[in-house]
Scaffold this active site. Structure first.
Site, PDB file in Angstrom:
ATOM      1  N   ARG A 108       0.861  -1.225   0.013  1.00  0.00           N
ATOM      2  CA  ARG A 108      -0.143  -0.130   0.161  1.00  0.00           C
ATOM      3  C   ARG A 108       0.715   1.344  -0.036  1.00  0.00           C
ATOM      4  NH1 ARG A 108      -3.400  -3.707   2.997  1.00  0.00           N
ATOM      5  NH2 ARG A 108      -1.625  -3.306   4.773  1.00  0.00           N
TER       6      ARG A 108
ATOM      7  N   GLU B  87       4.383 -10.386  14.632  1.00  0.00           N
ATOM      8  CA  GLU B  87       3.801 -11.083  15.886  1.00  0.00           C
ATOM      9  C   GLU B  87       4.037 -12.667  15.953  1.00  0.00           C
ATOM     10  OE1 GLU B  87      -0.062  -9.857  16.501  1.00  0.00           O
ATOM     11  OE2 GLU B  87      -0.217 -10.829  18.456  1.00  0.00           O
TER      12      GLU B  87
END
Ligand code: AMP
Length: 175
Positions: free
Chosen positions: A58, A95
């Site tokens: 993006r 994560e």
């Protein structure tokens, strides 16, 4: 217009507890996109930026538009296996597991004034990997620009502590 209203929030995507800030709704709105690019460029108009470095994927959309707006070139910071020439690479923590960003070794000249761009900063791990690539090329890092900051995750603050000028057009609470 209040650009925050142009962002769609999708709860529990891609996993429970994440509020996904979907920028496709802003990008699909011509007036919102134009305003966002204009406002993201504003702090850098007089800075003689040579290159805008956009983060996959993006960051390519906003970064490409910003490069044109600032009269700069565009450098792609890409996920592994996408760039055809020799690259610098940086591994960063997610994560669960790790990911990598790559940049062509000849994308920038030493001393180029470079602006890093992505849609959103959360923990800052992705942006930090991008900054390390710019440093590997001995670029002059002018700042880092984002549409959205998630301040509770501390990424923008961490970048500022490293001495990077960080701008975001809006902030959302939580993850
Ligand atoms: P981070 O490395 O933690 O700063 O994460 C930033 C990257 O993950 C950006 O490329 C974002 O597009 C994406 N990202 C992280 N959290 C979100 C979220 N809540 N909504 C949308 N994208 C996110």
């Amino acid at each position: 217009m209040d650009l925050k209203q142009s962002i769609r929030t999708i709860p529990d995507y891609p996993k429970p507890g994440i509020m996904f800030r979907d920028v496709t709704t802003l990008m699909a709105d011509a007036a919102a996109l134009q305003q966002a690019v204009h406002e993201m460029a504003a702090p850098y108009r007089d800075q003689k930026i040579d290159q805008v470095a956009g983060i996959d994927a993006r960051g390519f959309i906003l970064g490409g538009a910003l490069a044109v707006e600032l009269g700069a070139g565009f450098t792609a910071l890409r996920k592994p296996g996408k760039l055809p020439w020799t690259t610098f690479s940086e591994t960063y923590e997610l994560e669960y597991g790790t990911d990598e960003l790559h940049m062509h070794t000849d994308a920038l000249d030493a001393g180029d004034k470079v602006l890093l761009v992505d849609d959103l900063i959360a923990t800052g791990g992705t942006a930090e990997a991008g900054l390390k690539l710019l440093k590997a090329a001995e670029a002059d890092i002018v700042g880092a620009a984002f549409l959205i900051d998630l301040p509770e995750l501390g990424g923008a603050q961490r970048l500022r502590e490293f001495g990077i000028m960080v701008h975001a057009l809006m902030a959302f609470d939580g993850h």
